[in-house]
Design an enzyme around this catalytic site. Structure first.
Site, mmCIF file in Angstrom:
data_model
loop_
_atom_site.group_PDB
_atom_site.id
_atom_site.type_symbol
_atom_site.label_atom_id
_atom_site.label_comp_id
_atom_site.label_asym_id
_atom_site.label_seq_id
_atom_site.Cartn_x
_atom_site.Cartn_y
_atom_site.Cartn_z
ATOM 1 N N SER A 1 -10.363 -0.087 6.745
ATOM 2 C CA SER A 1 -9.672 0.065 5.464
ATOM 3 C C SER A 1 -9.009 -1.195 4.919
ATOM 4 O O SER A 1 -8.548 -1.198 3.779
ATOM 5 C CB SER A 1 -8.617 1.169 5.561
ATOM 6 O OG SER A 1 -9.227 2.425 5.463
ATOM 7 N N LYS B 1 0.848 -1.191 0.000
ATOM 8 C CA LYS B 1 0.000 0.000 0.000
ATOM 9 C C LYS B 1 0.888 1.248 0.000
ATOM 10 O O LYS B 1 1.864 1.304 0.751
ATOM 11 C CB LYS B 1 -0.900 -0.022 1.240
ATOM 12 C CG LYS B 1 -1.951 1.085 1.272
ATOM 13 C CD LYS B 1 -2.801 1.027 2.555
ATOM 14 C CE LYS B 1 -3.952 2.020 2.516
ATOM 15 N NZ LYS B 1 -4.779 1.981 3.733
ATOM 16 N N SER C 1 -9.828 2.043 2.570
ATOM 17 C CA SER C 1 -8.898 2.776 1.731
ATOM 18 C C SER C 1 -7.871 1.897 1.017
ATOM 19 O O SER C 1 -7.283 2.336 0.034
ATOM 20 C CB SER C 1 -8.145 3.790 2.586
ATOM 21 O OG SER C 1 -7.315 3.132 3.541
#
Lengths: 478, 489, 95
Positions: A179, A76, A155
C-alpha cells in the site's frame, strides 16, 4: 521558487536563512491544494494550517528550530490525529474524532511538521487503487488524458498523489501488502515501507496487524531518510515495536554501492509481466551493475504462493480487527433498534463498503470451525516458508531488486468487477510484507505509455540504510 | 462417601467439572494501565485500550504473568514455557474489541492437581486440566431501562485466570470443598482475593448424570455462578432435572444454562444463537510469552507455605487434630492470626491447642455474627494471647474468660484493663477465701452435718455458695481444697 | 462452488453483516472465486512446517503494574452514538 518547494532539504535551508516563513510556505501549499483537482485529501482545514504555521513561526522567532520545522506533510487518514476527524476512508468512521494522536504523527509533530491534511485511501487500507474510499477516488496526477483518469494506486493513493503533485513535501502511508510501494510506483514518487516493528502501530487504524507498517512518501531519497528517522522508534505501547536505536539514515546516506550484492529473484520474471516493465527492471539492474554493484541470481521458490497466502491471512486478521466497528462506542450506527444483533448487522452492512465486507467475510470463513487448518494454519505455514526463502537469499545478497508492480497506473473503474485481478497488483510487494522486510519503491523509467514505473528494493530486517543507499544511487543515475 | 443419589429407576452418579474464573490480584489491567479498583463510577476506569478505540494496542502486564505462574505452581501444575494469547471472536455489547484476548491452544499452565479434604479425615485428588489467562468483559445492565441495555466497561480488560478442572467431582459438597481449596491456595499466594460477592471468583459448572459405571452423559453448562450456596443449589437442581428427563424417556440436550437465584432453578439461555464459532487465532498484536527456567525458579523460591503444608506442620508441631488443623489453615488470614497469637507469649506458644480452640469456637462465632473478616478482628492477636496467659496463670477462670472475651470484642480493650475495671480477677488468696467459707458453713450447719454423715455431693453446693458470694471470682480449685480441709477437720 | 448460499449466510451472521436476499448469490460467487483461487496453496506440502510465530526476531515488550489513575470516561464516550450519564447505551439485550 517552485524548485525549492519540492524538497525538504532545500526548504529547510531557506527557512533557516530566514528567506521564507512557515506562514508563507503554508500559503503556497494551501493555494496549491485548493486549486488541485486530484482529490488527494479527505480533510483539509485552511484555518488550522495557518494557525499551526503561525505557532511554528513564533517558535522559530524564539530560537527553536526543529528538524522538520514548518515542512508541509500529508497524513494518511488511517493515522489517528487528535481533534482531527479520522475516517479510514469509511462511512462507518465518517464522524470519528480521536482524542489522541498516533505515535508516528506525534513524532513528526514533535519535530515541527506542519500537517496540511488527511489524505485519501482505500477503505480501511483495503485496496490497490484508492477507489474504494467512501469519499471518492483519488486521481493520479500523472494522468495524461483528461477523459481517462488513472488511479493513484493504493491503498495510500492520496498520500502518493499529494506528494507527486507537490501538494506537500512528504506524506505518511501504511503498507500491508504494498500500500505504500505500489502507489509510489504509480505516481512516480519514492515510497518506503520499513521493517515490521520499526515504526509504532499505536494509533494507526488496524487492517492486518501482523503486516501493517507505517512508512513515508517523498520526492527524493534524502527526504525519505529524514522523515523515516523521525517517524521510527521504539514505542512501549506497541508490543511488536522493535527496541533498537534508529540509525541516522539521512546523515549516513551514501550512493556508494561498490561491492554490494544485489539479488535478482528468478521467480519474479514471470510471463505475466508486460515487456516494458521487464525491460525497465533489467535496465535498473544494469545501472546498478555499472555503478559497482555485484548482481547475483537468486531464488525465492515460494513466491507464487505469497499472494494467496496474503489473501487468507490479511482478511483473517481484518475480520477480527474490524469487529470493533459495531455502532456502540463510536462511528456510524444504523437506526435499526429492534435488537442488539439487528443493530450490529445493519450498521456494519451500511457502514462498510463492498471490498471491506468481502474481506471480512473471507476472513471469517477461513477462521471458522472446520476451515481453520485448511486455510489459516496452512497459510501461516507457507508464510514460514516464504520467510525462510528470504533468509536463505540474504545469505547470498545484501538487497533484492524487483519491479514494484506488474502494471502501470490503470484507469479508474478498471479491474473493479474482478477482485482477484485487483489483488494481482500486489504480486511483487506482498512477499516482503509477509516476511516483515523493508522495501522501497523508487521511480525509475517510464512505461510505453509514458507513465512512471517503480523499482522495488528489498532489504534485510532493519537494514533500511542499504536500500536507501541503493535507491540514492539509482536516483543519482536518473 | 457415597455420592450416589436415588432416582425412580435406581442410583445415579453426578459428574461435575468446573471452570473457575479468578480475578488476578493486580493494580492494573492485563493489557492496559487502568486501575482494577472495584465499585467506582461507570466507565471511569477504562483506558483507550479497554474501550477498543481505533488503533489501540494491548501490552502484557508482566505482573499478571507472574501471578498466573505462581498459581500454577500452587496447583502443582506444569508451567508452559511457550504460551500464546489468542483472540476469541464474538460480538457482545460489553465486549468492546469484538473479541476477548484469551489463551486457547497454548495456555500458560498445563495439568496439575489438588487435594480436597473430605469428612472423617479423608482426602480426594482433583485433576486440574489447565489454567489460562484472559481478559474480563465489561458489564451489561439490563434493568435500567425498558428498551435499552447500559454498558459499563470498568471491568473490561481486568486479568482473569480460568482454572479448568477434570470432571472428577461427584457431589455439590465436593464442589464446595474444591472451590474453597482453590480459593484458599490463591489467597495464600496473594494471586486472587477470592471475593465472590464482588465477582473476583466466579464459576461455570458442567453437570451430567449417569448410572454408575456407564458412559458419560450429555452435559449442560451452568454459567457465571458467584456464590457457593448458589453453586450447590444449581447442581442439586440441574442433576435432578436431568435425571427426571432421562427417567421419563427423554434425552439431555447439550445446553448453556442460567441459574435463577430467586427460584433456585436453572433454565436454558434464551439467546441461543447459532452454535458458537469463536474463530480463535493467535493475537497478532502480541508476541508469544516465552518463560525461562530462571523465571520459574525465582517464583518457586518466593512461594509461601501453602495450606496443605501448613496443616501438616500444625499437626506435627502443635499436635492439633487433623480436623482443627485443616479448619484453621483453610483460610490464610486465620492461619496468620493463629501464628501471631502463638508468637506473642510463651504461654500461648506452649498451648497451641487452647489458642486454636478459642479461635475456632469463640472468635469465629463473633466474627461471623458481626460480618467481620479475621484480619480486621477487634480482638488483636496480642490481646487474645494475653487473655490466654491470664487463664494459664490462674488469674481468671474459663467462665470469666468468656465474659472478658465478649467485652474485648466489643470494646477492643486490653483484657488486663477489663479485669481491673470490672474487678474480675480471680480470688486465690487463702485468707479471704477462708473467711467466706466460714460464712457459708455457719449459715448451713445442717448441710454440714449431712455432708459429714456421708452426703459427699453437697461439696458442690458449698462451692457454689462461695462462688455466689464472690461473683464467680473465687478460684474453684483453691475453694475445693480449703473446703475439704475445713469440713474434714 | 466452494461457498454455497447457506455458508454465505452463516458467515455473514458470524461477522454480523446483514446480507439482503438479492445479494446472497453474488456474494457466494465472489467468495467462492477467491476461495478457489487460494486453494493453490494445497500444492505445497506443509506437513513438517511450523506456522510462523514471530515476524521479526525482537524481544517482547511488557508493561509494569502501576495503574494510571486518569479518568478517560470523557474521551471514550466522546464519539458514542448513544450514551446516558456515563454509560454506553445499546438496544435491549435479552439473555
Amino acid at each position: 521558487m517552485e524548485n525549492e518547494f519540492s524538497s525538504i532539504d532545500k526548504l529547510l535551508k531557506l527557512l533557516k536563512e530566514n528567506k521564507i516563513s512557515v506562514t508563507e510556505i503554508s500559503k503556497h501549499f494551501i493555494d496549491k491544494i485548493k486549486k488541485s483537482e486530484i482529490k488527494a485529501f479527505i480533510h483539509f482545514n485552511e484555518d488550522n494550517i495557518l494557525d499551526n504555521a503561525k505557532k511554528l513561526d513564533d517558535l522559530k522567532s524564539k530560537g527553536t528550530f526543529k528538524r522538520i520545522h514548518g515542512i508541509p506533510i500529508g497524513v494518511k487518514d488511517l493515522f489517528c490525529t487528535k481533534n482531527i476527524r479520522t475516517t479510514a476512508g469509511s462511512k462507518i468512521l465518517k464522524n470519528f474524532i480521536p482524542t489522541y494522536e498516533s505515535t508516528v504523527t506525534s513524532n513528526l509533530l514533535n519535530e515541527g511538521a506542519l500537517f496540511v491534511g488527511k489524505t485519501n485511501l482505500d477503505e480501511f487500507a483495503m485496496g490497490s487503487s484508492t477507489t474504494t474510499s467512501y469519499f471518492g477516488s483519488t486521481i493520479n496526477p500523472c494522468s495524461k488524458d483528461k477523459n481517462k483518469k488513472l488511479v493513484a494506486g493504493g491503498s495510500s493513493g492520496g498520500s502518493a498523489a499529494a506528494v507527486s503533485a507537490n501538494l506537500c513535501l512528504g506524506a505518511t502511508g501504511t503498507d500491508t501488502g504494498g500500500s505504500i510501494r505500489q502507489p509510489a510506483s504509480f505516481c512516480g514518487v519514492i515510497g518506503i515501507k520499513p521493517t515490521y516493528g520499526l515504526c509504532s502501530r499505536w494509533g494507526i487504524i488496524a487492517f492486518a496487524s501482523s503486516l501493517d507498517q507505517a512508512g513515508v512518501f517523498s520526492n527524493n531519497v534524502k527526504d525519505a531518510s529524514i522523515l523515516l528517522e523521525i517517524m521510527a522508534g521504539y514505542d512501549n505501547k506497541d508490543s511488536t515495536s522493535a527496541n533498537i536505536k534508529i540509525p541516522e539514515y539521512s546523515k549516513n546516506l551514501s550512493s556508494n554501492i561498490k561491492g554490494k550484492k544485489i539479488g535478482i529473484p528468478k521467480e519474479y520474471d514471470t510471463e505475466n509481466i508486460p515487456e516494458d516493465i521487464k525491460i525497465n527492471w533489467m535496465n535498473s539492474k544494469d545501472y546498478l551493475q555499472k555503478n559497482g554493484a555485484e548482481i547475483i541470481s537468486i531464488s525465492l521458490p515460494h513466491t507464487k504462493f505469497a499472494l494467496p497466502t496474503y489473501y487468507i491471512l490479511a482478511p483473517a486478521e481484518a475480520s477480527s480487527n474490524l469487529a470493533r466497528y459495531d455502532g456502540v462506542k463510536y462511528g456510524f450506527r444504523s437506526k435499526i433498534n429492534d435488537s442488539l444483533d439487528a443493530m450490529y448487522e445493519v450498521t456494519r452492512n451500511e457502514g462498510f463498503g463492498a471490498e471491506v465486507k468481502r474481506r471480512i467475510l473471507i476472513g471469517t470463513y477461513v477462521l471458522s470451525a472446520g476451515y481453520y487448518e485448511a486455510y489459516y494454519l496452512k497459510a501461516q505455514k507457507i508464510r514460514s516458508l516464504i520467510s525462510n526463502d528470504f533468509k536463505e537469499a540474504f545469505n547470498k545478497c545484501d538487497a533484492i531488486l524487483t519491479p514494484t508492480s506488474p502494471s502501470e497506473a490503470f484507469p479508474i473503474g478498471e479491474k473493479e468487477d474482478d477482485p482477484i485481478k485487483m489483488y494481482l497488483n500486489d504480486i511483487f510487494t506482498v512477499p516482503a510484507s509477509l516476511a516483515g522486510l523493508p522495501g522501497i519503491s523508487i521511480p525509475f523509467g517510464n512505461s510505453n505509455n509514458g507513465l512512471p514505473l517503480g523499482i522495488q528494493i528489498i532489504g534485510r530486517h532493519f537494514d533500511e540504510q542499504t536500500i536507501l543507499n541503493i535507491s540514492n544511487n539509482l536516483e543519482e543515475t536518473i | 462417601m457415597n455420592n450416589l443419589i436415588d432416582g425412580k429407576t435406581g442410583k445415579w452418579e453426578i459428574i461435575i467439572g468446573l471452570e473457575i474464573h479468578a480475578q488476578i490480584l493486580s493494580n492494573s489491567k492485563l493489557f492496559s494501565n487502568s486501575s482494577t479498583k472495584f465499585g467506582l463510577k461507570p466507565n471511569t476506569q477504562v483506558s483507550l485500550v479497554d474501550a477498543a478505540m481505533p488503533g489501540m494496542l494491548p501490552v502484557i502486564n508482566e505482573f499478571c504473568i507472574k501471578q498466573a505462574v505462581k498459581t500454577g505452581l500452587g496447583l502443582k501444575a506444569k508451567i508452559n514455557k511457550y504460551s500464546v494469547f489468542d483472540r476469541k471472536n464474538y460480538f457482545y455489547a460489553d465486549l468492546p474489541q469484538g473479541y476477548q484476548i484469551s489463551q486457547y491452544k497454548n495456555p500458560i499452565v498445563g495439568s496439575g492437581e489438588i487435594q480436597i479434604d473430605l469428612p472423617e479425615g479423608k482426602s480426594k485428588s482433583i485433576g486440574i486440566t489447565r489454567l489460562h489467562l484472559e481478559q474480563d468483559a465489561g458489564k451489561s445492565l439490563h434493568d435500567q431501562h425498558p428498551e435499552k441495555t447500559y454498558v459499563d466497561l470498568n471491568r473490561s480488560g481486568i486479568a482473569l485466570m480460568e482454572i479448568v478442572s477434570e470432571p472428577d467431582l461427584r457431589s455439590s459438597d465436593e464442589v464446595a470443598l474444591y472451590i474453597q481449596k482453590i480459593r484458599s491456595i490463591m489467597r495464600y499466594l496473594g494471586t486472587c482475593d477470592g471475593n465472590m460477592q464482588e465477582g473476583s471468583l466466579r464459576a461455570d459448572i458442567n453437570v451430567s448424570v449417569r448410572k454408575p459405571n456407564e458412559h458419560l452423559g450429555t452435559r449442560c453448562e451452568i454459567k457465571n455462578l458467584n456464590s457457593i450456596k448458589f453453586i450447590k443449589q444449581a447442581i442439586e437442581f440441574e442433576s435432578r432435572r436431568q435425571i427426571k428427563i432421562i427417567e421419563e424417556g427423554g434425552q439431555i440436550e447439550q445446553n448453556t444454562m442460567l441459574f435463577d437465584s430467586n427460584t433456585g432453578t436453572t433454565r436454558p439461555m434464551r439467546n441461543k444463537e447459532e452454535a458458537h464459532d469463536y474463530r480463535y487465532f493467535p493475537d497478532p498484536d502480541l508476541q508469544p510469552i516465552i518463560i525461562n527456567e530462571e523465571f520459574i525458579k525465582n517464583l518457586s523460591e518466593s512461594m509461601p507455605e501453602l495450606p496443605d503444608q501448613k496443616k501438616q506442620r500444625y499437626i506435627n508441631e502443635y499436635s492439633l487434630s487433623t480436623y482443627d488443623a485443616s479448619l484453621i489453615t483453610s483460610d490464610f488470614d486465620t492461619a496468620v492470626f493463629f501464628e501471631k497469637v502463638l508468637k506473642v507469649s510463651s504461654h500461648s506458644m506452649k498451648n497451641p491447642k487452647l489458642v486454636c480452640n478459642w479461635i475456632i469456637s469463640e472468635l469465629y462465632g463473633y466474627l461471623k455474627k458481626n460480618d467481620i473478616n479475621i484480619h480486621k478482628s477487634p480482638i488483636t492477636p496480642d490481646n487474645l494471647s494475653k487473655m490466654i496467659g491470664l487463664i494459664i496463670e490462674g488469674k481468671i477462670s474459663g467462665k470469666i474468660a468468656k465474659n472478658i472475651f465478649e467485652e474485648m470484642f466489643y470494646s477492643k480493650k486490653d483484657p488486663t484493663d477489663i479485669i481491673k475495671e470490672k474487678k474480675l480477677e480471680q480470688i486465690s488468696d487463702e485468707g479471704s477465701l477462708k473467711n467466706i467459707i466460714n460464712q457459708v458453713l455457719e449459715k448451713n450447719t445442717e448441710k454440714v452435718l449431712q455432708y459429714k454423715s456421708g452426703k459427699d455431693r453437697l461439696l458442690g453446693f458449698f462451692v457454689g455458695e462461695v462462688m455466689k458470694l464472690t461473683d464467680g471470682k473465687a478460684n474453684p480449685s483453691i475453694v475445693n481444697k480449703l473446703l475439704k480441709e475445713k469440713i474434714n477437720k | 462452488m466452494k461457498i454455497d448460499k447457506n455458508t454465505t449466510l452463516k458467515i455473514a451472521r458470524l461477522a454480523r453483516i446483514k446480507i439482503n436476499n438479492n445479494e446472497i448469490a453474488d456474494y457466494s460467487k465472489q467468495l467462492s472465486n477467491i476461495i478457489d483461487w487460494v486453494q493453490q496453496l494445497n500444492e505445497v506440502n506443509t506437513d513438517q512446517i511450523e506456522p510462523l510465530k514471530k515476524i521479526v526476531e525482537i524481544p517482547a515488550t511488557f508493561k509494569g503494574d502501576e495503574p494510571e489513575l486518569k479518568d478517560y470516561s470523557q474521551d471514550i464516550l466522546e464519539n458514542a452514538p448513544e450514551k446516558i450519564e456515563n454509560y454506553f447505551v445499546v438496544p435491549k439485550v435479552v439473555e
